[in-house]
Motif scaffolding. Structure first.
Motif, PDB file in Angstrom:
ATOM      1  N   LEU A 129       0.884  -1.161   0.000  1.00 53.56           N
ATOM      2  CA  LEU A 129       0.000   0.000   0.000  1.00 53.56           C
ATOM      3  C   LEU A 129       0.920   1.208   0.000  1.00 53.56           C
ATOM      4  N   VAL A 130       0.979   1.908  -1.121  1.00 58.60           N
ATOM      5  CA  VAL A 130       1.918   3.016  -1.283  1.00 58.60           C
ATOM      6  C   VAL A 130       1.165   4.324  -1.091  1.00 58.60           C
ATOM      7  N   GLU A 131       1.552   5.062  -0.040  1.00 56.31           N
ATOM      8  CA  GLU A 131       0.863   6.309   0.299  1.00 56.31           C
ATOM      9  C   GLU A 131       1.810   7.499   0.431  1.00 56.31           C
ATOM     10  N   ASP A 132       3.069   7.341   0.070  1.00 56.08           N
ATOM     11  CA  ASP A 132       4.003   8.476   0.190  1.00 56.08           C
ATOM     12  C   ASP A 132       3.919   9.355  -1.059  1.00 56.08           C
ATOM     13  N   ILE A 133       2.798  10.053  -1.174  1.00 56.34           N
ATOM     14  CA  ILE A 133       2.553  10.877  -2.358  1.00 56.34           C
ATOM     15  C   ILE A 133       3.171  12.274  -2.238  1.00 56.34           C
ATOM     16  N   ILE A 134       3.674  12.609  -1.051  1.00 59.24           N
ATOM     17  CA  ILE A 134       4.441  13.845  -0.850  1.00 59.24           C
ATOM     18  C   ILE A 134       5.680  13.471  -0.033  1.00 59.24           C
ATOM     19  N   GLY A 135       6.614  14.368   0.068  1.00 55.29           N
ATOM     20  CA  GLY A 135       7.803  14.112   0.873  1.00 55.29           C
ATOM     21  C   GLY A 135       8.990  13.660   0.035  1.00 55.29           C
ATOM     22  N   LYS A 136       9.905  12.932   0.672  1.00 60.81           N
ATOM     23  CA  LYS A 136      11.169  12.532   0.047  1.00 60.81           C
ATOM     24  C   LYS A 136      11.055  11.288  -0.821  1.00 60.81           C
ATOM     25  N   GLY A 137      10.007  10.508  -0.632  1.00 61.81           N
ATOM     26  CA  GLY A 137       9.775   9.362  -1.496  1.00 61.81           C
ATOM     27  C   GLY A 137      10.596   8.134  -1.147  1.00 61.81           C
ATOM     28  N   HIS A 138      10.700   7.228  -2.101  1.00 64.32           N
ATOM     29  CA  HIS A 138      11.383   5.946  -1.937  1.00 64.32           C
ATOM     30  C   HIS A 138      12.057   5.578  -3.257  1.00 64.32           C
ATOM     31  N   LYS A 139      13.002   4.639  -3.196  1.00 65.51           N
ATOM     32  CA  LYS A 139      13.700   4.114  -4.374  1.00 65.51           C
ATOM     33  C   LYS A 139      13.206   2.706  -4.652  1.00 65.51           C
ATOM     34  N   THR A 140      13.220   2.303  -5.921  1.00 64.93           N
ATOM     35  CA  THR A 140      12.912   0.919  -6.270  1.00 64.93           C
ATOM     36  C   THR A 140      14.008   0.365  -7.163  1.00 64.93           C
ATOM     37  N   LYS A 141      14.251  -0.943  -6.997  1.00 66.38           N
ATOM     38  CA  LYS A 141      15.303  -1.607  -7.773  1.00 66.38           C
ATOM     39  C   LYS A 141      14.878  -3.042  -8.057  1.00 66.38           C
ATOM     40  N   ASN A 142      14.910  -3.434  -9.328  1.00 63.92           N
ATOM     41  CA  ASN A 142      14.633  -4.823  -9.676  1.00 63.92           C
ATOM     42  C   ASN A 142      15.690  -5.715  -9.041  1.00 63.92           C
ATOM     43  N   ILE A 143      15.283  -6.881  -8.554  1.00 64.93           N
ATOM     44  CA  ILE A 143      16.256  -7.798  -7.949  1.00 64.93           C
ATOM     45  C   ILE A 143      16.446  -9.071  -8.771  1.00 64.93           C
ATOM     46  N   GLU A 144      15.724  -9.175  -9.876  1.00 64.19           N
ATOM     47  CA  GLU A 144      15.870 -10.320 -10.758  1.00 64.19           C
ATOM     48  C   GLU A 144      16.158  -9.817 -12.167  1.00 64.19           C
ATOM     49  N   VAL A 145      16.899 -10.611 -12.927  1.00 64.05           N
ATOM     50  CA  VAL A 145      17.238 -10.217 -14.288  1.00 64.05           C
ATOM     51  C   VAL A 145      16.151 -10.735 -15.234  1.00 64.05           C
ATOM     52  N   LYS A 146      14.977 -10.162 -15.085  1.00 69.39           N
ATOM     53  CA  LYS A 146      13.837 -10.476 -15.944  1.00 69.39           C
ATOM     54  C   LYS A 146      12.832  -9.347 -15.803  1.00 69.39           C
ATOM     55  N   PRO A 147      11.930  -9.208 -16.770  1.00 64.91           N
ATOM     56  CA  PRO A 147      10.897  -8.183 -16.626  1.00 64.91           C
ATOM     57  C   PRO A 147      10.076  -8.435 -15.356  1.00 64.91           C
ATOM     58  N   ARG A 148       9.605  -7.350 -14.748  1.00 72.83           N
ATOM     59  CA  ARG A 148       8.771  -7.446 -13.541  1.00 72.83           C
ATOM     60  C   ARG A 148       7.372  -6.952 -13.866  1.00 72.83           C
ATOM     61  N   LYS A 149       6.379  -7.796 -13.588  1.00 67.44           N
ATOM     62  CA  LYS A 149       4.987  -7.434 -13.842  1.00 67.44           C
ATOM     63  C   LYS A 149       4.289  -7.147 -12.522  1.00 67.44           C
ATOM     64  N   SER A 150       3.423  -6.143 -12.553  1.00 68.77           N
ATOM     65  CA  SER A 150       2.660  -5.788 -11.363  1.00 68.77           C
ATOM     66  C   SER A 150       1.335  -5.166 -11.769  1.00 68.77           C
ATOM     67  N   ILE A 151       0.456  -5.090 -10.792  1.00 69.67           N
ATOM     68  CA  ILE A 151      -0.832  -4.418 -10.972  1.00 69.67           C
ATOM     69  C   ILE A 151      -0.910  -3.306  -9.942  1.00 69.67           C
ATOM     70  N   PHE A 152      -1.302  -2.114 -10.380  1.00 66.50           N
ATOM     71  CA  PHE A 152      -1.553  -1.003  -9.481  1.00 66.50           C
ATOM     72  C   PHE A 152      -3.072  -0.848  -9.365  1.00 66.50           C
ATOM     73  N   VAL A 153      -3.580  -0.816  -8.154  1.00 65.21           N
ATOM     74  CA  VAL A 153      -4.999  -0.568  -7.927  1.00 65.21           C
ATOM     75  C   VAL A 153      -5.089   0.762  -7.195  1.00 65.21           C
ATOM     76  N   THR A 154      -5.562   1.782  -7.898  1.00 66.19           N
ATOM     77  CA  THR A 154      -5.619   3.124  -7.320  1.00 66.19           C
ATOM     78  C   THR A 154      -6.819   3.230  -6.396  1.00 66.19           C
ATOM     79  N   ILE A 155      -6.627   3.938  -5.264  1.00 65.07           N
ATOM     80  CA  ILE A 155      -7.677   4.046  -4.272  1.00 65.07           C
ATOM     81  C   ILE A 155      -8.095   5.493  -4.060  1.00 65.07           C
ATOM     82  N   GLU A 156      -9.290   5.655  -3.526  1.00 67.61           N
ATOM     83  CA  GLU A 156      -9.829   6.995  -3.292  1.00 67.61           C
ATOM     84  C   GLU A 156      -9.211   7.630  -2.071  1.00 67.61           C
TER      85      GLU A 156
END
Length: 117
Positions: free
Chosen positions: A90-117
C-alpha cells in the motif's frame, strides 16, 4: 489475516514501512474474504530487468500487487526491504522525500496497481 506492507511519509517528509494486517472473515466454501474497499482504477505494468528508479513519490495512493519478479524498496531513511511475487504493498508516500525501487531479478517485472480513493 492478510499481510500488506504500507509505505508512507511522516510530517518531516521521510518515508517508512509499516506492516498492516487485513482481517479476513470466513465466507464458507469460498474461503476467507476481507471487507470490500472502494477503488478508482486498475493499471497493468511491466518494467524491464534494468529498471531502477531513484527517489520518487507515488503518483497517487495505490496498492501494488507483484505478479512476477521481485523488487527492493528503500525508504528516505535508508531502510531496505525486498518484496517478491505475490506480495502486496500500500503506497501512500505521495508527498515528501519518497522511496527508491530496484529490480532484484534479471527479468521483466509485472505488477498491478490498484488506485484508491
Amino acid at each position: 489475516m492478510f499481510k500488506i506492507t504500507r509505505i508512507f511519509n511522516d510530517n518531516r517528509g521521510d518515508s517508512h514501512f509499516e506492516e498492516l494486517n487485513v482481517t479476513l472473515t470466513c465466507a464458507g466454501e469460498i474461503g476467507f474474504i476481507s471487507n470490500t474497499e472502494k477503488v478508482k482504477g486498475i493499471i497493468f505494468r511491466e518494467v524491464m530487468p534494468t529498471y531502477n528508479y531513484d527517489f520518487h513519490t507515488a503518483p497517487q495512493k495505490q496498492y501494488i500487487i507483484l505478479l512476477d519478479g521481485g523488487v527492493e524498496i528503500e525508504t528516505s531513511l535508508g531502510e531496505r526491504r525486498t518484496f517478491n511475487t505475490g506480495d502486496v504493498l500500500l503506497v501512500e508516500d505521495i508527498i515528501g522525500k519518497g522511496h527508491k525501487t530496484k529490480n532484484i531479478e534479471v527479468k521483466p517485472r509485472k505488477s498491478i496497481f490498484v488506485t484508491i480513493e
